[in-house]
Design a protein around this motif. Structure first.
Motif, PDB file in Angstrom:
ATOM      1  N   LEU A  61       0.828  -1.201   0.000  1.00  0.00           N
ATOM      2  CA  LEU A  61       0.000   0.000   0.000  1.00  0.00           C
ATOM      3  C   LEU A  61       0.867   1.258   0.000  1.00  0.00           C
ATOM      4  CD1 LEU A  61      -2.888   1.081   0.062  1.00  0.00           C
ATOM      5  CD2 LEU A  61      -2.779   1.027   2.557  1.00  0.00           C
ATOM      6  N   THR A  62       1.920   1.265   0.817  1.00  0.00           N
ATOM      7  CA  THR A  62       2.834   2.410   0.858  1.00  0.00           C
ATOM      8  C   THR A  62       3.536   2.593  -0.474  1.00  0.00           C
ATOM      9  OG1 THR A  62       3.218   1.977   3.213  1.00  0.00           O
ATOM     10  CG2 THR A  62       4.774   3.437   2.106  1.00  0.00           C
ATOM     11  N   PHE A  63       3.934   1.491  -1.101  1.00  0.00           N
ATOM     12  CA  PHE A  63       4.552   1.534  -2.421  1.00  0.00           C
ATOM     13  C   PHE A  63       3.658   2.266  -3.419  1.00  0.00           C
ATOM     14  CE2 PHE A  63       4.747  -0.661  -6.601  1.00  0.00           C
ATOM     15  CZ  PHE A  63       5.993  -0.218  -7.007  1.00  0.00           C
ATOM     16  N   ILE A  72       1.080   7.574 -13.930  1.00  0.00           N
ATOM     17  CA  ILE A  72       1.398   6.156 -13.754  1.00  0.00           C
ATOM     18  C   ILE A  72       1.534   5.838 -12.268  1.00  0.00           C
ATOM     19  CG2 ILE A  72       3.167   4.389 -14.138  1.00  0.00           C
ATOM     20  CD1 ILE A  72       3.642   5.530 -16.880  1.00  0.00           C
ATOM     21  N   GLY A  73       2.085   6.789 -11.501  1.00  0.00           N
ATOM     22  CA  GLY A  73       2.156   6.615 -10.057  1.00  0.00           C
ATOM     23  C   GLY A  73       0.782   6.461  -9.437  1.00  0.00           C
ATOM     24  N   PHE A  74      -0.193   7.253  -9.910  1.00  0.00           N
ATOM     25  CA  PHE A  74      -1.552   7.125  -9.384  1.00  0.00           C
ATOM     26  C   PHE A  74      -2.146   5.766  -9.743  1.00  0.00           C
ATOM     27  CE2 PHE A  74      -6.170   7.504  -9.766  1.00  0.00           C
ATOM     28  CZ  PHE A  74      -6.485   7.915  -8.485  1.00  0.00           C
ATOM     29  N   LEU A  75      -1.893   5.311 -10.976  1.00  0.00           N
ATOM     30  CA  LEU A  75      -2.370   3.981 -11.362  1.00  0.00           C
ATOM     31  C   LEU A  75      -1.762   2.905 -10.462  1.00  0.00           C
ATOM     32  CD1 LEU A  75      -2.307   4.248 -15.259  1.00  0.00           C
ATOM     33  CD2 LEU A  75      -4.327   3.919 -13.824  1.00  0.00           C
ATOM     34  N   PHE A  76      -0.479   3.069 -10.129  1.00  0.00           N
ATOM     35  CA  PHE A  76       0.154   2.100  -9.236  1.00  0.00           C
ATOM     36  C   PHE A  76      -0.386   2.224  -7.812  1.00  0.00           C
ATOM     37  CE2 PHE A  76       3.330   1.134 -12.468  1.00  0.00           C
ATOM     38  CZ  PHE A  76       3.538  -0.212 -12.225  1.00  0.00           C
ATOM     39  N   LEU A  77      -0.839   3.409  -7.423  1.00  0.00           N
ATOM     40  CA  LEU A  77      -1.510   3.539  -6.124  1.00  0.00           C
ATOM     41  C   LEU A  77      -2.755   2.660  -6.111  1.00  0.00           C
ATOM     42  CD1 LEU A  77      -2.292   4.712  -3.378  1.00  0.00           C
ATOM     43  CD2 LEU A  77      -3.171   6.727  -4.578  1.00  0.00           C
ATOM     44  N   CYS A  78      -3.570   2.773  -7.157  1.00  0.00           N
ATOM     45  CA  CYS A  78      -4.773   1.939  -7.251  1.00  0.00           C
ATOM     46  C   CYS A  78      -4.387   0.462  -7.308  1.00  0.00           C
ATOM     47  CB  CYS A  78      -5.569   2.321  -8.496  1.00  0.00           C
ATOM     48  SG  CYS A  78      -6.138   4.035  -8.508  1.00  0.00           S
ATOM     49  N   HIS A  79      -3.344   0.168  -8.048  1.00  0.00           N
ATOM     50  CA  HIS A  79      -2.800  -1.187  -8.143  1.00  0.00           C
ATOM     51  C   HIS A  79      -2.438  -1.713  -6.761  1.00  0.00           C
ATOM     52  CE1 HIS A  79       0.507  -4.099  -8.967  1.00  0.00           C
ATOM     53  NE2 HIS A  79      -0.015  -4.253 -10.169  1.00  0.00           N
ATOM     54  N   GLN A  80      -1.806  -0.875  -5.952  1.00  0.00           N
ATOM     55  CA  GLN A  80      -1.299  -1.332  -4.653  1.00  0.00           C
ATOM     56  C   GLN A  80      -2.369  -1.379  -3.579  1.00  0.00           C
ATOM     57  OE1 GLN A  80       1.444  -2.500  -6.439  1.00  0.00           O
ATOM     58  NE2 GLN A  80       1.961  -2.657  -4.270  1.00  0.00           N
ATOM     59  N   PHE A 111     -13.568  -8.989 -14.204  1.00  0.00           N
ATOM     60  CA  PHE A 111     -14.039  -7.595 -14.262  1.00  0.00           C
ATOM     61  C   PHE A 111     -13.045  -6.718 -15.031  1.00  0.00           C
ATOM     62  CE2 PHE A 111     -13.568  -3.374 -12.286  1.00  0.00           C
ATOM     63  CZ  PHE A 111     -14.805  -2.819 -12.601  1.00  0.00           C
ATOM     64  N   ALA A 112     -11.747  -6.865 -14.735  1.00  0.00           N
ATOM     65  CA  ALA A 112     -10.729  -6.061 -15.404  1.00  0.00           C
ATOM     66  C   ALA A 112     -10.706  -6.325 -16.900  1.00  0.00           C
ATOM     67  CB  ALA A 112      -9.354  -6.362 -14.800  1.00  0.00           C
ATOM     68  N   SER A 113     -10.914  -7.575 -17.297  1.00  0.00           N
ATOM     69  CA  SER A 113     -10.938  -7.906 -18.720  1.00  0.00           C
ATOM     70  C   SER A 113     -12.072  -7.181 -19.430  1.00  0.00           C
ATOM     71  CB  SER A 113     -11.093  -9.424 -18.881  1.00  0.00           C
ATOM     72  OG  SER A 113     -11.116  -9.783 -20.247  1.00  0.00           O
ATOM     73  N   ILE A 114     -13.243  -7.165 -18.826  1.00  0.00           N
ATOM     74  CA  ILE A 114     -14.394  -6.487 -19.423  1.00  0.00           C
ATOM     75  C   ILE A 114     -14.138  -4.988 -19.542  1.00  0.00           C
ATOM     76  CG2 ILE A 114     -16.828  -5.908 -19.072  1.00  0.00           C
ATOM     77  CD1 ILE A 114     -17.095  -8.670 -17.668  1.00  0.00           C
ATOM     78  N   MET A 115     -13.603  -4.362 -18.492  1.00  0.00           N
ATOM     79  CA  MET A 115     -13.325  -2.923 -18.535  1.00  0.00           C
ATOM     80  C   MET A 115     -12.289  -2.585 -19.613  1.00  0.00           C
ATOM     81  SD  MET A 115     -15.243  -1.389 -16.309  1.00  0.00           S
ATOM     82  CE  MET A 115     -16.483  -2.580 -16.869  1.00  0.00           C
ATOM     83  N   SER A 116     -11.259  -3.407 -19.742  1.00  0.00           N
ATOM     84  CA  SER A 116     -10.181  -3.123 -20.692  1.00  0.00           C
ATOM     85  C   SER A 116     -10.658  -3.233 -22.126  1.00  0.00           C
ATOM     86  CB  SER A 116      -9.013  -4.083 -20.451  1.00  0.00           C
ATOM     87  OG  SER A 116      -8.492  -3.922 -19.161  1.00  0.00           O
ATOM     88  N   LEU A 117     -11.544  -4.159 -22.398  1.00  0.00           N
ATOM     89  CA  LEU A 117     -12.060  -4.325 -23.765  1.00  0.00           C
ATOM     90  C   LEU A 117     -12.886  -3.130 -24.218  1.00  0.00           C
ATOM     91  CD1 LEU A 117     -13.013  -8.116 -23.653  1.00  0.00           C
ATOM     92  CD2 LEU A 117     -11.118  -7.062 -24.912  1.00  0.00           C
ATOM     93  N   SER A 151      -6.459  -1.510 -11.138  1.00  0.00           N
ATOM     94  CA  SER A 151      -6.683  -1.665  -9.695  1.00  0.00           C
ATOM     95  C   SER A 151      -6.744  -3.130  -9.303  1.00  0.00           C
ATOM     96  CB  SER A 151      -7.990  -0.975  -9.293  1.00  0.00           C
ATOM     97  OG  SER A 151      -7.930   0.406  -9.543  1.00  0.00           O
ATOM     98  N   THR A 152      -7.272  -3.981 -10.202  1.00  0.00           N
ATOM     99  CA  THR A 152      -7.378  -5.408  -9.888  1.00  0.00           C
ATOM    100  C   THR A 152      -6.048  -6.126 -10.086  1.00  0.00           C
ATOM    101  OG1 THR A 152      -7.919  -6.242 -12.105  1.00  0.00           O
ATOM    102  CG2 THR A 152      -9.710  -5.274 -10.823  1.00  0.00           C
ATOM    103  N   CYS A 153      -5.156  -5.525 -10.892  1.00  0.00           N
ATOM    104  CA  CYS A 153      -3.899  -6.176 -11.235  1.00  0.00           C
ATOM    105  C   CYS A 153      -3.039  -6.407  -9.991  1.00  0.00           C
ATOM    106  CB  CYS A 153      -3.143  -5.327 -12.258  1.00  0.00           C
ATOM    107  SG  CYS A 153      -1.640  -6.077 -12.895  1.00  0.00           S
ATOM    108  N   GLY A 154      -3.006  -5.432  -9.101  1.00  0.00           N
ATOM    109  CA  GLY A 154      -2.198  -5.560  -7.899  1.00  0.00           C
ATOM    110  C   GLY A 154      -2.688  -6.671  -6.992  1.00  0.00           C
ATOM    111  N   PHE A 155      -4.008  -6.843  -6.919  1.00  0.00           N
ATOM    112  CA  PHE A 155      -4.578  -7.921  -6.111  1.00  0.00           C
ATOM    113  C   PHE A 155      -4.028  -9.258  -6.590  1.00  0.00           C
ATOM    114  CE2 PHE A 155      -7.705 -10.951  -4.654  1.00  0.00           C
ATOM    115  CZ  PHE A 155      -8.160 -10.441  -3.449  1.00  0.00           C
ATOM    116  N   HIS A 156      -4.015  -9.451  -7.904  1.00  0.00           N
ATOM    117  CA  HIS A 156      -3.532 -10.700  -8.496  1.00  0.00           C
ATOM    118  C   HIS A 156      -2.036 -10.880  -8.272  1.00  0.00           C
ATOM    119  CE1 HIS A 156      -3.038 -13.829 -11.604  1.00  0.00           C
ATOM    120  NE2 HIS A 156      -1.975 -13.127 -11.999  1.00  0.00           N
TER     121      HIS A 156
END
Length: 405
Positions: free
Chosen positions: A59-61, A353-361, A394-400, A235-240
Motif C-alpha cells: 500500500l505504501t509503495f 502512472i504513479g496514481f495507477l500504481f496507487l490503485c494497483h497497490q 471484471f478487469a478484462s471487461i473494462m479493458s475491452l 486496480s485489480t492487477c495488484g490484487f492478483h
C-alpha cells in the motif's frame, strides 16, 4: 535536449541500464514472500501479522508514487531516485534488527514501501525517455517491464540459497549492498533530464494545456474515459500480482513442495515475466492496447481456475502454473503506460502512472493481508484465489471497452 534519432542499439543500452535501476527494487519486492517465514521466525510473529506488514508495504509503495511524481516535478528525478535507494537501505537495516511487530511494520511496511515507490516505473521511464526520445517509449517500457523479471529470476534462488546457508542477516546485508549500488546508476540515467525551467517546452503535444500536477492533474485525467477504464482494470492487477509475490511460495510449500523447488518455480516465473514483458512491449506497438489488456486479464482468470480445479499439485504443475502467471505478470504495464503516454504530456506521465500504481497497490494491500487472514481461518488459499478470478474477469471487461481514438 531529447535526442530523437538514436539507434536501436543505443535505446537498448539505455534500457538495460534503466533495467538495473528499476529491476533491483522491483525484484526484491517481488521475492519478498521468500522472507516471510524467516522474518516471522526472527520476530516470533504469526503468519498473518507478517502478511499485514507486507500488505502495508504494498500500500505504501502505491500511495507514495503520486507524491514522489509531484516531488520530482518540483525538484528532480535524480533527487527522488536517490532518496529511494537510501530509504531501501534504511528499511533493510531495520529488518535486520526487527524483533517486534511495530519495528517490522516500520521497516518492511513503511520504509521499504516508500523506497520502492520512489524507484518506480514511471520515474525511471521518464528519465530513460529524456535520454532516447519519446518515439522509443514502448521499447523502453517493454525493457523496463522485463527488468523485474530479469533480476527476479536470478534473485529468487539466490535469496533462498543464502537463507539456507548464511541466514537472514547476511541475506539482508546482500540486499542492502544491491540497493546502495543503485545510487551511481541513478546519476547516470538522470544525466539527460531537462532542467526544470525548460521541461515544459520539451513536452508534446504542444496544443495541450499548461503543465499541471497534483490534484488538478488527477481531475484533468479523470475527464479522460481511457484513464478511467485503466484505473478500473489496473486496480485489480495488484490484487492478483501480490497473491503471487506474497503467498504463492508458501502455498507451494503447503502443497508439500520443498522450499528449494518452490524457489526454482519462482525462477521460472521470473524468466517468463521477462518474455511476457518483452513480447507485450512489441505487441503494444502493433495491437490495440485495450484488447491486449482484456486478453491478459481474462487469461489470468482462466489460468487460475485451471490450476485450482484441474491440475495436480506437484512440482511439475507448480513450474507450469508459474510460467503461465509470469507470461501475463508484467505484461499489463506496457499497454497501460502506452495509453497514458499517448494521452498526456511527458512531464505528467510519472505522476499519472504513479496514481495507477496507487490503485494497483490498494488491491495489493488487500490480497497480501487477506491472503494471510483467510489462510489462518481456513488452512488454504481457495478464498483469495476465488476473489482474484472475479476481479480479473471484471478487469478484462473494462479493458475491452478502451478506445484508442
Amino acid at each position: 535536449m531529447m535526442t530523437k534519432n538514436r539507434s536501436l542499439f543505443a535505446v537498448i543500452m539505455i534500457g538495460l541500464v534503466s533495467c538495473v535501476l528499476y529491476g533491483v527494487g522491483a525484484a526484491i519486492r517481488t521475492n519478498i514472500g521468500i522472507l516471510l517465514n524467516p522474518l516471522g521466525t526472527q520476530t516470533d510473529l504469526p503468519y498473518d501479522q507478517v502478511s499485514f506488514c507486507i500488505a502495508v508495504m504494498n500500500l505504501t509503495f502505491g500511495a507514495s508514487q503520486p507524491f514522489f511524481g509531484t516531488l520530482a516535478s518540483r525538484t528532480s528525478n535524480r533527487f527522488v531516485l536517490t532518496a529511494g535507494s537510501i530509504l531501501l537501505i534504511l528499511s533493510i537495516a531495520g529488518m535486520m534488527t526487527a524483533r517486534s511487530f511495530p519495528m517490522l511494520l516500520l521497516s518492511l511496511g513503511l520504509l521499504f514501501g516508500a523506497g520502492g515507490g520512489a524507484i518506480a516505473f514511471g520515474m525511471v521511464l521518464t528519465s530513460a525517455i529524456y535520454f532516447t526520445g519519446r518515439e522509443h517509449a514502448m521499447t523502453l517500457s517493454g525493457l523496463l517491464n522485463a527488468a523485474s523479471g530479469m533480476i527476479s529470476f536470478l534473485l529468487a534462488p539466490l535469496m533462498q540459497n543464502m537463507l539456507s546457508h548464511f541466514g537472514l542477516t547476511l541475506t539482508l546485508t546482500f540486499l542492502a549492498v544491491l540497493a546502495a549500488a543503485l545510487i551511481p546508476i541513478t546519476f547516470f540515467i538522470t544525466s539527460r533530464d531537462p532542467q526544470k525551467g525548460i521541461r515544459a517546452k520539451q513536452d508534446k503535444p504542444k496544443a495541450e494545456e499548461n503543465d499541471i500536477n497534483g490534484l488538478a492533474l488527477l481531475k484533468h485525467a479523470f475527464r479522460n474515459r481511457t484513464f478511467r477504464l485503466l484505473v478500473a482494470g489496473f486496480s485489480t492487477c495488484g490484487f492478483h500480482m501480490v497473491i503471487i509475490e506474497s503467498h504463492l511460495f508458501s502455498q507451494y510449500v503447503h502443497y508439500g513442495i520443498s522450499e528449494t523447488s518452490a524457489s526454482w518455480a519462482f525462477y521460472f516465473y521470473g524468466v517468463s515475466t521477462i518474455l511476457g514483458a518483452l513480447l507485450s512491449g512489441y505487441l503494444s506497438t502493433r495491437v490495440h492496447k485495450g484488447h491486449l489488456l482484456g486478453f491478459y486479464y481474462g487469461f489470468r482468470a482462466v489460468w487460475v481456475i485451471s490450476y485450482l480445479l484441474l491440475m495436480p499439485k506437484n512440482i511439475i504443475t507448480a513450474f507450469v502454473f508459474s510460467v503461465g502467471l509470469g507470461l501475463t505478470g508484467d505484461a499489463t504495464v506496457s499497454p497501460t503506460s502506452g495509453l497514458v503516454n499517448q494521452n498526456f504530456r511527458l512531464s505528467q506521465v510519472a505522476t499519472l502512472i504513479g496514481f495507477l500504481f496507487l490503485c494497483h497497490q490498494i488491491g495489493a494491500f488487500l490480497s497480501a493481508w487477506l491472503g494471510g487472514v483467510f489462510f489462518e481461518m481456513t488452512g488454504d488459499y481457495t478464498i483469495i484465489w476465488t476473489a482474484d478470478i472475479l476481479l480479473c474477469s471484471f478487469a478484462s471487461i473494462m479493458s475491452l471497452r478502451i478506445s484508442e481514438k
